[in-house]
Design a protein around this motif. Structure first.
Motif, PDB file in Angstrom:
ATOM      1  N   GLY A  23       0.831  -1.211   0.000  1.00 51.20           N
ATOM      2  CA  GLY A  23       0.000   0.000   0.000  1.00 51.20           C
ATOM      3  C   GLY A  23       0.859   1.251   0.000  1.00 51.20           C
ATOM      4  N   SER A  24       1.971   1.190   0.722  1.00 47.54           N
ATOM      5  CA  SER A  24       2.883   2.324   0.738  1.00 47.54           C
ATOM      6  C   SER A  24       3.564   2.487  -0.618  1.00 47.54           C
ATOM      7  N   ALA A  25       4.001   1.362  -1.177  1.00 45.78           N
ATOM      8  CA  ALA A  25       4.762   1.433  -2.429  1.00 45.78           C
ATOM      9  C   ALA A  25       3.875   1.840  -3.609  1.00 45.78           C
ATOM     10  N   VAL A  26       2.721   1.193  -3.731  1.00 42.37           N
ATOM     11  CA  VAL A  26       1.855   1.473  -4.878  1.00 42.37           C
ATOM     12  C   VAL A  26       1.068   2.749  -4.616  1.00 42.37           C
ATOM     13  N   GLY A  27       1.249   3.710  -5.468  1.00 43.21           N
ATOM     14  CA  GLY A  27       0.535   4.974  -5.259  1.00 43.21           C
ATOM     15  C   GLY A  27       0.686   5.852  -6.480  1.00 43.21           C
ATOM     16  N   LEU A  28       0.680   7.152  -6.244  1.00 48.64           N
ATOM     17  CA  LEU A  28       0.818   8.086  -7.355  1.00 48.64           C
ATOM     18  C   LEU A  28       2.135   7.875  -8.092  1.00 48.64           C
ATOM     19  N   GLY A  29       3.132   7.372  -7.359  1.00 48.35           N
ATOM     20  CA  GLY A  29       4.436   7.120  -7.968  1.00 48.35           C
ATOM     21  C   GLY A  29       4.333   6.172  -9.153  1.00 48.35           C
ATOM     22  N   ASN A  30       3.464   5.187  -9.063  1.00 47.61           N
ATOM     23  CA  ASN A  30       3.334   4.213 -10.142  1.00 47.61           C
ATOM     24  C   ASN A  30       2.492   4.740 -11.290  1.00 47.61           C
ATOM     25  N   ILE A  31       1.383   5.395 -10.937  1.00 50.45           N
ATOM     26  CA  ILE A  31       0.389   5.688 -11.962  1.00 50.45           C
ATOM     27  C   ILE A  31       0.508   7.112 -12.488  1.00 50.45           C
ATOM     28  N   PHE A 110       3.922  17.789  -1.462  1.00 54.13           N
ATOM     29  CA  PHE A 110       3.442  17.872  -2.856  1.00 54.13           C
ATOM     30  C   PHE A 110       2.572  16.679  -3.224  1.00 54.13           C
ATOM     31  N   TYR A 111       2.825  15.554  -2.556  1.00 52.54           N
ATOM     32  CA  TYR A 111       2.040  14.343  -2.833  1.00 52.54           C
ATOM     33  C   TYR A 111       0.564  14.625  -2.573  1.00 52.54           C
ATOM     34  N   SER A 112       0.303  15.348  -1.487  1.00 46.15           N
ATOM     35  CA  SER A 112      -1.068  15.643  -1.115  1.00 46.15           C
ATOM     36  C   SER A 112      -1.740  16.561  -2.144  1.00 46.15           C
ATOM     37  N   PHE A 234      13.503   4.489  -6.247  1.00 44.18           N
ATOM     38  CA  PHE A 234      13.443   4.749  -4.802  1.00 44.18           C
ATOM     39  C   PHE A 234      12.064   5.290  -4.410  1.00 44.18           C
ATOM     40  N   PHE A 235      11.589   6.241  -5.202  1.00 43.51           N
ATOM     41  CA  PHE A 235      10.304   6.859  -4.877  1.00 43.51           C
ATOM     42  C   PHE A 235       9.189   5.818  -4.917  1.00 43.51           C
ATOM     43  N   SER A 236       9.178   5.044  -5.984  1.00 46.53           N
ATOM     44  CA  SER A 236       8.074   4.108  -6.163  1.00 46.53           C
ATOM     45  C   SER A 236       8.078   2.998  -5.113  1.00 46.53           C
ATOM     46  N   LEU A 237       9.269   2.578  -4.695  1.00 46.58           N
ATOM     47  CA  LEU A 237       9.339   1.501  -3.693  1.00 46.58           C
ATOM     48  C   LEU A 237       9.288   2.057  -2.268  1.00 46.58           C
ATOM     49  N   SER A 238       9.104   3.340  -2.126  1.00 44.79           N
ATOM     50  CA  SER A 238       9.044   4.011  -0.804  1.00 44.79           C
ATOM     51  C   SER A 238      10.335   3.841  -0.013  1.00 44.79           C
ATOM     52  N   LEU A 239      11.471   3.834  -0.716  1.00 44.41           N
ATOM     53  CA  LEU A 239      12.732   3.565  -0.011  1.00 44.41           C
ATOM     54  C   LEU A 239      13.506   4.836   0.301  1.00 44.41           C
ATOM     55  N   GLY A 240      14.324   4.765   1.335  1.00 42.45           N
ATOM     56  CA  GLY A 240      15.290   5.822   1.596  1.00 42.45           C
ATOM     57  C   GLY A 240      14.835   6.878   2.581  1.00 42.45           C
ATOM     58  N   MET A 241      13.618   6.761   3.119  1.00 37.65           N
ATOM     59  CA  MET A 241      13.201   7.766   4.095  1.00 37.65           C
ATOM     60  C   MET A 241      12.647   7.179   5.381  1.00 37.65           C
ATOM     61  N   GLY A 242      12.601   5.870   5.480  1.00 40.07           N
ATOM     62  CA  GLY A 242      12.169   5.281   6.742  1.00 40.07           C
ATOM     63  C   GLY A 242      10.730   4.789   6.758  1.00 40.07           C
ATOM     64  N   ALA A 243      10.005   4.964   5.626  1.00 43.10           N
ATOM     65  CA  ALA A 243       8.612   4.483   5.601  1.00 43.10           C
ATOM     66  C   ALA A 243       8.579   2.960   5.719  1.00 43.10           C
ATOM     67  N   ILE A 244       9.406   2.315   4.905  1.00 43.53           N
ATOM     68  CA  ILE A 244       9.437   0.853   4.939  1.00 43.53           C
ATOM     69  C   ILE A 244      10.105   0.391   6.237  1.00 43.53           C
ATOM     70  N   SER A 332       1.972   6.231   5.068  1.00 43.91           N
ATOM     71  CA  SER A 332       3.327   5.774   5.404  1.00 43.91           C
ATOM     72  C   SER A 332       4.326   6.923   5.413  1.00 43.91           C
ATOM     73  N   LEU A 333       3.967   8.026   4.743  1.00 41.17           N
ATOM     74  CA  LEU A 333       4.861   9.182   4.755  1.00 41.17           C
ATOM     75  C   LEU A 333       4.725   9.966   6.054  1.00 41.17           C
ATOM     76  N   LEU A 334       3.534   9.934   6.634  1.00 42.11           N
ATOM     77  CA  LEU A 334       3.291  10.689   7.872  1.00 42.11           C
ATOM     78  C   LEU A 334       3.678   9.880   9.114  1.00 42.11           C
TER      79      LEU A 334
HETATM   80  N1  PFF Z   1       5.842   4.906  -3.080  1.00 37.75           N
HETATM   81  C1  PFF Z   1       4.833   5.918  -3.127  1.00 37.75           C
HETATM   82  C2  PFF Z   1       4.279   5.976  -4.517  1.00 37.75           C
HETATM   83  O1  PFF Z   1       4.810   5.324  -5.411  1.00 37.75           O
HETATM   84  O2  PFF Z   1       3.320   6.687  -4.736  1.00 37.75           O
HETATM   85  C3  PFF Z   1       5.332   7.250  -2.666  1.00 37.75           C
HETATM   86  C4  PFF Z   1       6.180   7.205  -1.435  1.00 37.75           C
HETATM   87  C5  PFF Z   1       5.668   6.702  -0.253  1.00 37.75           C
HETATM   88  C6  PFF Z   1       7.503   7.596  -1.508  1.00 37.75           C
HETATM   89  C7  PFF Z   1       6.494   6.608   0.866  1.00 37.75           C
HETATM   90  C8  PFF Z   1       8.325   7.495  -0.411  1.00 37.75           C
HETATM   91  C9  PFF Z   1       7.813   6.991   0.758  1.00 37.75           C
HETATM   92  F1  PFF Z   1       8.580   6.881   1.777  1.00 37.75           F
END
Ligand code: PFF
Length: 456
Positions: A23-31, A110-112, A234-244, A332-334
């Protein structure tokens, strides 16, 4: 010895973790982001580099991130602090957690706003506004939205409230149920759209646009394209900021980390590729501009929905699902900053979530104004929204990811990582992972950075 549970709650099962992380990974980043960035760099070559980054850098770093989270069991800042102590290293490693909070803060702002566009489009689809849409009309509809700060503010506000509410209640409760039906539904609808694109769009053209790499076409933009493809991974997999990492901290100690990471990354990649296959055939068939930028799907999909049978219904359902997908990512970002406020400031969870959400909301206003009233305010040639998008995906997330890889590969003792990954020290899986986090991931990211700033 690390603790076996987190004070913030635990996933009820391994499946719950997979669902939440997906759920965290799949989001606006993919689509939204994948098609438009692929389009900016001409398709195939970008997609190929992206796939290589997901497999060679993304999966091993995702394993590292889950592992660190599960061992630390706290917000990323405190996790890094206590793991560094446990491994006899410097407390400076907690800066990694701080950097993650900054990234999460910038991304969510910006995601919001973009999630707000998606919310707005639910109502446009449901109101039948897509009927008979062609390129000109779709563009006009999009421009009318982004040039209106009040409307953008209203949608941004609604989305931040939605996000804050879930985080205030604790992520373990609602997320599992939501993602369990969301993912299959989104997947199914994307397949329907790919079928539509196959029949009504230029499918062979779209397919070869995505899958026949032509590096020569990139010319002098080669380094930039590679950086963007890596950033997108990195963005799409939600990596590098601690969400995962924080989601890993709610995972029980027995679940297999490697398997989970592969499942999550595969689903994420599949959704991105399906989105591309649904969009590019329509882009090509309608003579649209693949490099149209962040508005790409909002100017393309209404045309498809406007022409397909039951398009109003499909369009509405599609944008509703996209809102949900964005919502589960935003949560997951919050979460990391909320968990930190609870741990270190003694705030109640609702208060911590509200504080985080309000701060992000304020910064989001700068992002949405950069699309209209403040369009002439630029830093390094970019408005706030573009700037935050670029800096987080292309710099902060890869940098955070590399630090995670270095910590997992070099600072953590082998006994610790062998114990967590449970693959066996001599196994092929463990050795490959170690080589990837120790050498390949750091070297690739550093080379791509150096190349992008023109040093090599
Ligand atoms: N992975 C999310 C997306 O593809 O829409 C965006 C995202 C969520 C990026 C969480 C980074 C993160 F830590």
């Amino acid at each position: 010895m690390s603790s076996t549970t987190s004070v913030h709650g635990m996933w009820s099962s391994r499946l719950a973790f997979i669902l939440a992380a997906t759920g965290s990974a799949v989001g606006l980043g993919n689509i939204w982001r994948f098609p438009y960035t692929a389009g900016e760099y001409g398709g195939g070559a970008f997609v190929l580099v992206y796939l290589i980054c997901v497999a060679g850098i993304g999966i091993p770093i995702m394993m590292a991130e889950i592992m660190l989270g599960r061992r630390g069991r706290q917000s990323p800042i405190n996790t890094m602090k206590s793991l560094a102590r446990e491994e006899g290293s410097s407390p400076f490693w907690q800066l990694l957690g701080w950097m993650g909070i900054v990234s999460g803060f910038l991304i969510l702002s910006f995601y919001s706003v973009i999630a707000g566009w998606t919310l707005a489009y639910v109502f446009r689809a449901a109101g039948g506004l897509f009927t008979g849409a062609e390129a000109q009309m779709a563009r006009a509809m999009f421009e009318a939205l982004v040039s209106d700060p009040e409307r953008l503010l209203a949608w941004h506000t609604i989305f931040m409230i939605m996000t804050g509410l879930v985080v205030a209640r604790g992520v373990a409760s609602g997320l599992e149920r939501a993602v369990r039906w969301l993912m299959p539904a989104l997947f199914l609808l994307l397949v329907v759209m790919v079928f539509y694109a196959a029949q009504a769009g230029d499918f062979t053209g779209g397919f070869s646009y995505m899958f026949s790499p032509d590096f020569a076409r990139l010319g002098s933009r080669f380094g930039e394209a590679v950086l963007s493809a890596m950033g997108q991974a990195f963005f799409s997999l939600s990596l590098g900021m601690g969400a995962i990492m924080i989601y890993g901290s709610y995972l029980n100690s027995r679940a297999s980390i490697g398997q989970n990471a592969i499942i999550i990354a595969s689903m994420d990649t599949l959704v991105a590729l399906l989105a591309g296959l649904a969009i590019f055939p329509i882009v090509l068939a309608n003579g649209l501009e693949a490099g149209a930028g962040p508005g790409l799907i909002f100017q393309t999909l209404p045309i498809a929905f406007g022409q397909m049978p039951f398009g109003g219904l499909f369009g509405t359902v599609f944008f509703v699902l996209l809102v949900f997908a964005a919502w589960t990512s935003a949560i997951s970002l919050l979460e990391p900053m909320t968990a930190w406020l609870v741990e270190n400031r003694g705030f109640s969870r609702p208060r911590a979530a509200a504080l985080g959400a309000i701060a992000v909301w304020l910064l989001g206003i700068a992002c949405l104004l950069s699309l209209n009233l403040w369009s002439n305010v630029t830093v390094l040639g970019k408005g706030f929204l573009d700037l935050f998008d670029y800096v987080t995906a292309n710099i902060l997330l890869p940098l955070g990811g590399v630090c995670i890889a270095i910590f997992a590969g070099w600072i953590m003792r082998r006994v610790s990582s062998v114990d967590e990954l449970a693959l066996g020290e001599r196994s092929f899986g463990y050795r490959t992972w170690l080589a990837l986090v120790r050498f390949v991931a750091p070297a690739c990211v550093i080379l791509v950075f150096l190349n992008a700033i023109g040093l090599i």
